[in-house]
Write a protein that holds these residues in place. Structure first.
Motif, mmCIF file in Angstrom:
data_model
loop_
_atom_site.group_PDB
_atom_site.id
_atom_site.type_symbol
_atom_site.label_atom_id
_atom_site.label_comp_id
_atom_site.label_asym_id
_atom_site.label_seq_id
_atom_site.Cartn_x
_atom_site.Cartn_y
_atom_site.Cartn_z
ATOM 1 N N ARG A 51 0.830 -1.218 0.000
ATOM 2 C CA ARG A 51 0.000 0.000 0.000
ATOM 3 C C ARG A 51 0.864 1.269 0.000
ATOM 4 O O ARG A 51 0.542 2.250 -0.661
ATOM 5 N N GLU A 67 -2.336 6.715 9.458
ATOM 6 C CA GLU A 67 -3.734 6.677 9.010
ATOM 7 C C GLU A 67 -3.968 5.415 8.161
ATOM 8 O O GLU A 67 -4.941 4.676 8.358
ATOM 9 N N LEU A 68 -3.046 5.192 7.237
ATOM 10 C CA LEU A 68 -3.166 4.050 6.317
ATOM 11 C C LEU A 68 -3.166 2.712 7.069
ATOM 12 O O LEU A 68 -4.062 1.889 6.881
ATOM 13 N N GLY A 70 -3.785 2.133 10.146
ATOM 14 C CA GLY A 70 -4.923 2.045 11.061
ATOM 15 C C GLY A 70 -6.184 1.566 10.359
ATOM 16 O O GLY A 70 -7.047 0.929 10.969
ATOM 17 N N ALA A 71 -6.270 1.857 9.061
ATOM 18 C CA ALA A 71 -7.488 1.518 8.322
ATOM 19 C C ALA A 71 -7.383 0.186 7.577
ATOM 20 O O ALA A 71 -8.355 -0.287 7.005
ATOM 21 N N LEU A 72 -6.178 -0.409 7.575
ATOM 22 C CA LEU A 72 -5.980 -1.636 6.792
ATOM 23 C C LEU A 72 -6.487 -2.874 7.517
ATOM 24 O O LEU A 72 -6.321 -3.001 8.717
ATOM 25 N N ASP A 73 -7.060 -3.775 6.730
ATOM 26 C CA ASP A 73 -7.472 -5.059 7.287
ATOM 27 C C ASP A 73 -6.525 -6.124 6.721
ATOM 28 O O ASP A 73 -6.633 -6.496 5.557
ATOM 29 N N ASP A 85 -7.421 -6.010 2.962
ATOM 30 C CA ASP A 85 -8.776 -5.518 2.689
ATOM 31 C C ASP A 85 -9.543 -6.540 1.843
ATOM 32 O O ASP A 85 -10.204 -6.205 0.868
#
Ligand code: DC
Length: 225
Positions: A51, A67-68, A70-73, A85
């Motif tokens: 990413r 931020e990146l 923290g939002a990644l699955d 994701d």
């Protein structure tokens, strides 16, 4: 004050070591033999790096990376698959370009903090084998077993060359050696989460040993308690 027993109470086998020593294959087999969860922490840094590589260079700031990540699955499958994701990135993360750029994720303090928290949660969820660079020192300093796998540079180059040959890929030993030495130097120089031997780790020099011999030794160490 915690007694030595409680300080080393986590049912975790922490396996660290340099590039190309064969940690992943060994750790996976040891986990299967013991019925423990296997966590390939390098795969997580590789997934984040995918990413980060897609971001324009001026956006690769600590704030943006925090931020990146923290939002990644990121999910590690029991079969060794990795999803980001919900997209399968198992093969993408092994690409040579990711190996060259994984430091974009691994050098970031924000990324490390987020991934260490995730790894720690996995380690606490059930008996596990975690493999990486900072498992015994940062992720699970309280792991019951800490192993540092090592091998000579020549041997690690040869193991990598044989892997590539088996895949029918071109083999350039000089370039493999340069790459391995560069990545080790980066891993050792990192200000946080650097590759380092934990004071209480069992150091195993695997030079000249087969993979199955290393697996047998580690299983025996864990079974001995
Ligand atoms: O083990 P690997 O080559 O798949 O790891 C990819 C990179 O991720 C490696 O260059 C160092 C980094 N890494 C790390 O910094 N900390 C870890 N616990 C695992 C890997």
């Amino acid at each position: 004050m915690a007694s030595p027993e409680t300080a080393r109470a986590l049912t975790v086998v922490a396996i660290d070591g340099p590039v190309g020593v064969g940690k992943s294959a060994v750790a996976r087999h040891v986990a299967t033999r013991l019925g423990f969860l296997f966590v390939d922490t390098g795969a997580m840094y590789r997934a984040v790096a995918l990413r980060v590589m897609a971001l324009p260079e001026h956006e690769r700031t600590e704030a943006r990376l925090a931020e990146l990540v923290g939002a990644l699955d990121i999910a590690l499958g029991l079969d060794g698959s990795v999803t980001l994701d919900r997209h399968d990135v198992t093969l993408d993360i092994r690409d040579e370009s990711v190996s060259r750029h994984v430091h974009l994720a691994a050098d970031s303090r924000a990324v490390r903090e987020a991934l260490v928290a995730k790894q720690r949660a996995l380690a606490c969820s059930r008996p596990s084998v975690l493999e990486g660079r900072d498992i015994g020192t940062v992720v699970c300093p309280d792991a019951r077993w800490k192993i540092y796998l090592d091998a000579s540079t020549d041997e690690r180059v040869e193991r990598r060359a044989l892997q590539l040959e088996a895949l029918g890929k071109p083999v350039d030993r000089a370039s493999i050696r340069r790459n391995l030495i560069d990545r080790d130097a980066r891993d050792r120089a990192r200000p946080w989460g650097a590759l380092r031997i934990a004071d209480d780790a069992l150091v195993l020099d695997t030079t000249g040993m087969t993979e199955s011999r290393v697996i047998e030794l580690l299983v025996a160490v864990v079974e001995a308690g």
